[in-house]
Design a protein around this motif. Structure first.
Motif, PDB file in Angstrom:
ATOM      1  N   HIS A   1       0.770  -1.224   0.090  1.00 40.70           N
ATOM      2  CA  HIS A   1      -0.126   0.056  -0.057  1.00 40.70           C
ATOM      3  C   HIS A   1       0.949   1.271   0.021  1.00 40.70           C
ATOM      4  N   GLY A   2       0.517   2.284  -0.703  1.00 38.55           N
ATOM      5  CA  GLY A   2       1.068   3.551  -0.861  1.00 38.55           C
ATOM      6  C   GLY A   2       2.514   3.324  -1.383  1.00 38.55           C
TER       7      GLY A   2
ATOM      8  N   LEU B   1     -10.104 -15.645  -3.951  1.00 37.35           N
ATOM      9  CA  LEU B   1      -8.926 -14.631  -3.868  1.00 37.35           C
ATOM     10  C   LEU B   1      -9.157 -13.702  -2.997  1.00 37.35           C
ATOM     11  N   THR B   2     -10.280 -12.778  -3.130  1.00 44.24           N
ATOM     12  CA  THR B   2     -10.448 -11.622  -2.214  1.00 44.24           C
ATOM     13  C   THR B   2     -10.627 -11.993  -0.983  1.00 44.24           C
ATOM     14  N   ARG B   3     -11.270 -13.045  -0.429  1.00 43.24           N
ATOM     15  CA  ARG B   3     -11.475 -13.438   0.960  1.00 43.24           C
ATOM     16  C   ARG B   3     -10.344 -13.774   1.712  1.00 43.24           C
ATOM     17  N   VAL B   4      -9.640 -14.746   1.084  1.00 42.37           N
ATOM     18  CA  VAL B   4      -8.192 -15.066   1.396  1.00 42.37           C
ATOM     19  C   VAL B   4      -7.158 -14.036   1.610  1.00 42.37           C
ATOM     20  N   SER B   5      -6.858 -13.128   0.551  1.00 41.37           N
ATOM     21  CA  SER B   5      -6.081 -12.166   0.589  1.00 41.37           C
ATOM     22  C   SER B   5      -6.540 -11.284   1.498  1.00 41.37           C
ATOM     23  N   ASP B   6      -7.727 -10.692   1.771  1.00 40.89           N
ATOM     24  CA  ASP B   6      -7.983  -9.896   2.744  1.00 40.89           C
ATOM     25  C   ASP B   6      -7.600 -10.153   4.049  1.00 40.89           C
ATOM     26  N   ALA B   7      -8.004 -11.477   4.498  1.00 35.55           N
ATOM     27  CA  ALA B   7      -7.686 -12.082   5.716  1.00 35.55           C
ATOM     28  C   ALA B   7      -6.168 -12.352   5.928  1.00 35.55           C
ATOM     29  N   LEU B   8      -5.376 -12.789   4.891  1.00 39.88           N
ATOM     30  CA  LEU B   8      -4.112 -12.927   5.095  1.00 39.88           C
ATOM     31  C   LEU B   8      -3.310 -11.665   5.092  1.00 39.88           C
ATOM     32  N   PHE B   9      -3.427 -10.724   4.488  1.00 40.40           N
ATOM     33  CA  PHE B   9      -2.987  -9.584   4.338  1.00 40.40           C
ATOM     34  C   PHE B   9      -2.878  -8.573   5.606  1.00 40.40           C
ATOM     35  N   PHE B  10      -4.334  -8.789   6.106  1.00 41.23           N
ATOM     36  CA  PHE B  10      -4.523  -8.001   7.517  1.00 41.23           C
ATOM     37  C   PHE B  10      -3.781  -8.648   8.690  1.00 41.23           C
TER      38      PHE B  10
ATOM     39  N   ILE C   1      -0.776 -10.366   8.290  1.00 45.11           N
ATOM     40  CA  ILE C   1       0.481  -9.915   8.154  1.00 45.11           C
ATOM     41  C   ILE C   1       0.865  -8.629   8.390  1.00 45.11           C
ATOM     42  N   ASP C   2       0.074  -7.770   8.466  1.00 43.41           N
ATOM     43  CA  ASP C   2      -0.014  -6.389   8.708  1.00 43.41           C
ATOM     44  C   ASP C   2      -0.012  -6.119  10.261  1.00 43.41           C
ATOM     45  N   LEU C   3      -0.823  -7.017  10.743  1.00 48.23           N
ATOM     46  CA  LEU C   3      -0.950  -7.162  12.407  1.00 48.23           C
ATOM     47  C   LEU C   3       0.387  -7.485  12.911  1.00 48.23           C
ATOM     48  N   ARG C   4       0.967  -8.399  12.454  1.00 48.99           N
ATOM     49  CA  ARG C   4       2.113  -9.431  12.998  1.00 48.99           C
ATOM     50  C   ARG C   4       3.467  -8.522  12.616  1.00 48.99           C
ATOM     51  N   PHE C   5       3.558  -8.218  11.417  1.00 46.37           N
ATOM     52  CA  PHE C   5       4.871  -7.778  11.060  1.00 46.37           C
ATOM     53  C   PHE C   5       4.998  -6.377  10.300  1.00 46.37           C
ATOM     54  N   ASP C   6       3.999  -5.509  10.538  1.00 47.23           N
ATOM     55  CA  ASP C   6       3.726  -4.424  10.009  1.00 47.23           C
ATOM     56  C   ASP C   6       4.314  -4.158   8.509  1.00 47.23           C
ATOM     57  N   VAL C   7       3.812  -4.990   7.715  1.00 47.58           N
ATOM     58  CA  VAL C   7       3.808  -5.061   6.163  1.00 47.58           C
ATOM     59  C   VAL C   7       2.378  -4.837   5.656  1.00 47.58           C
ATOM     60  N   PRO C   8       2.143  -3.914   4.860  1.00 45.53           N
ATOM     61  CA  PRO C   8       0.760  -3.704   4.470  1.00 45.53           C
ATOM     62  C   PRO C   8       0.731  -4.019   2.876  1.00 45.53           C
ATOM     63  N   LEU C   9       0.262  -5.358   2.664  1.00 45.06           N
ATOM     64  CA  LEU C   9       0.127  -5.808   1.300  1.00 45.06           C
ATOM     65  C   LEU C   9      -1.223  -5.596   0.656  1.00 45.06           C
ATOM     66  N   LYS C  10      -1.362  -5.491  -0.489  1.00 48.25           N
ATOM     67  CA  LYS C  10      -2.664  -5.589  -1.516  1.00 48.25           C
ATOM     68  C   LYS C  10      -2.687  -6.341  -2.774  1.00 48.25           C
ATOM     69  N   LEU C  11      -3.514  -6.698  -3.395  1.00 49.27           N
ATOM     70  CA  LEU C  11      -3.640  -7.170  -4.539  1.00 49.27           C
ATOM     71  C   LEU C  11      -3.276  -6.067  -5.587  1.00 49.27           C
ATOM     72  N   ALA C  12      -2.689  -6.251  -6.412  1.00 52.76           N
ATOM     73  CA  ALA C  12      -2.421  -5.358  -7.611  1.00 52.76           C
ATOM     74  C   ALA C  12      -3.612  -5.081  -8.483  1.00 52.76           C
ATOM     75  N   ALA C  13      -3.805  -4.054  -9.155  1.00 55.79           N
ATOM     76  CA  ALA C  13      -4.833  -3.693 -10.336  1.00 55.79           C
ATOM     77  C   ALA C  13      -4.236  -4.076 -11.721  1.00 55.79           C
ATOM     78  N   ALA C  14      -5.023  -4.708 -12.354  1.00 53.56           N
ATOM     79  CA  ALA C  14      -4.381  -4.916 -13.965  1.00 53.56           C
ATOM     80  C   ALA C  14      -3.922  -3.435 -14.360  1.00 53.56           C
ATOM     81  N   ARG C  15      -2.883  -3.611 -14.979  1.00 48.93           N
ATOM     82  CA  ARG C  15      -2.219  -2.682 -15.609  1.00 48.93           C
ATOM     83  C   ARG C  15      -3.056  -2.119 -16.843  1.00 48.93           C
TER      84      ARG C  15
END
Length: 470
Positions: A103-104, A223-232, A234-248
């Motif tokens: 993110h960002g 994909l959306t359900r798993v990524s939302d849960a996994l990334f949240f 990961i952010d809580l535990r390791f302070d790494v804010p991930l997201k799925l990328a939009a198509a170019r």
């Protein structure tokens, strides 16, 4: 076979090409699978485009011959794109893979995740899509061979009880690299070659392996359900804010900055002669710094307008109060005269109507109908956007509408969008409209409206400026 229908070049029948031409071989594969394709000729140049399914829609990919050979090496008819994401479902491999990013802005994603426990370097390069994680060679974690940017890597994600699929993070697989929109270059070298040959082109993905889905909507939802849960988590535990990328290829052309026609002829930069209010100008710069985050950008510019509500919202009452006091017949000893002053003063203290009314007063106080017409006519896409249905439950702007004042149309649209950003249905807000969510199609279509509210903020700052003294 059906075509893209772009009208450029003339259609070429596959059988007119050499039997070993990769364009002809891809076209034959498309025919067998019932997929759409187009071969066109422009002079001596021949182009091939294939349609990859994406739910009820499709994404057309124009291929070079190198890319066509890569597509032949991969069962491309088993590939399905997922929504507006840079993501694919590989039906034959029962795998979903999607590009991930931070993110960002900030450092490369790899530098952020390299300290997460369980990450491993891949000695043999990119992970084949159908490779079992347990069989992949990795460097000994105790060898001191630290991962560096450009290394191929994989992050082991512990399996959860009750889940039938595996979750992996790491460098993109070889197969996904052929279909990603991130590296897609029409008519250029194969994306796989670029990804393998240049460190800067390497990217990371989330993979769901052994999925039991074949339909687009089911795969996208999983994909959306798993990524939302996994990334949240990961952010809580390791302070790494991930997201799925939009198509170019989903990214719209960059918004063109509005420049008044009267400004175009102005040459050079001159010393400022005007001072602008510090607080609303700070909010304006906050909006400029939020480029790429449309909801935040919109609200920052709206706050500039909001800052001037007291001035413009009460202006009518203050003018009446001023006229009352200037009346030669006004008698300070007359209770009736003082009562009129008190009544006007009490109205000024409460403001002038609702927030929507105060916005209308501010718009009318800082911009003219001529200014707005010039802005709305400055971009050919504005008319379709402001009259269209890209945003639900917001007022439309129609320059041809003679029954409704243009200034009111603009104020109503700006306020409706503001309410959709800050209110939910349960809030009981004035709009009672569905909340405008970040990363949604509606949010990403907000560009012209951000330009509009930025234009209004600029006009407010100009109207509220004073002479700059040395």
């Amino acid at each position: 076979m059906s075509t893209m229908g772009n009208g450029n070049g003339s259609n070429v029948h596959p059988e007119s090409l050499d039997p070993l031409d990769p364009f002809r071989l891809v076209a034959e594969k498309c025919k067998e699978a019932g997929s759409e394709f187009e071969i066109t000729a422009r002079g001596t140049n021949v182009d091939l485009a294939v349609a990859i399914p994406n739910g009820r829609q499709k994404r057309w990919r124009r291929l070079s011959r190198d890319q066509a050979r890569s597509y032949l090496a991969n069962p491309f008819t088993e590939v399905m794109y997922l929504g507006d994401l840079d993501a694919c479902l590989f039906k034959d491999a029962r795998t979903i893979e999607a590009t991930i990013q931070l993110h960002g802005t900030g450092p490369r994603l790899e530098r952020s995740v390299f300290d997460i426990p369980g990450i491993r370097k891949l000695d043999d390069g990119q992970l084949p899509l159908d490779e079992e994680l347990e069989d992949v060679k990795s460097s000994d974690s105790d060898s001191g061979d630290r991962l560096r940017p450009g290394d191929d890597w994989v992050l082991d994600v512990e399996e959860a009880q009750g889940l039938s699929y595996k979750v992996e993070l790491g460098t993109a697989s070889e197969r996904f690299t052929e279909f990603t929109t991130r590296l897609y270059r029409p008519g250029g070298r194969s994306s796989a070659y670029l990804a393998r040959s240049q460190i800067r082109d390497k990217f990371s993905t989330l993979r769901l392996v052994d999925v039991d889905v074949t339909r687009h909507d089911e795969a996208l939802q999983l994909l959306t359900r798993v990524s939302d849960a996994l990334f949240f988590e990961i952010d809580l535990r390791f302070d790494v804010p991930l997201k799925l990328a939009a198509a170019r290829d989903r990214v719209k052309r960059q918004r063109r900055r509005f420049v008044s026609r009267s400004d175009v002829a102005t040459a050079g930069v001159r010393a400022p002669r005007t001072a602008y209010s510090e607080k609303p100008l700070s909010l304006y710069w906050y909006g400029r710094a939020s480029t790429g985050v449309p909801l935040l950008e919109f609200l920052a510019y709206y706050q500039v307008l909001e800052y001037y509500f007291p001035s413009y919202g009460r202006r009518d009452i203050l003018d009446k109060l001023r006229h009352e006091l200037r009346d030669p017949r006004f008698e300070i000893e007359d209770d009736a005269h003082l009562s009129r002053v008190l009544m006007l003063a009490s109205q000024a203290g409460k403001g002038f109507g609702s927030e929507r009314d105060q916005l209308k007063a501010t718009v009318k106080g800082c911009v003219t109908e001529g200014h707005l017409k010039e802005f709305l006519e400055s971009d050919a896409d504005f008319g379709e956007h402001f009259q269209g249905k890209a945003l639900k439950s917001v007022a439309r702007i129609d320059l041809k509408d003679r029954k409704n004042d243009l200034l009111n149309q603009v104020a109503n649209r700006v306020y409706d969008i503001r309410c959709r950003i800050v209110h939910t249905k349960e809030d009981g807000g004035e709009s009672a409209a569905e909340i405008l969510l970040p990363f949604s199609k509606e949010a990403e279509s907000l560009g012209p409206d951000v330009e509009l509210v930025k234009f209004l903020a600029q006009k407010c700052l100009i109207a509220g400026a004073s002479r700059l003294h040395g």
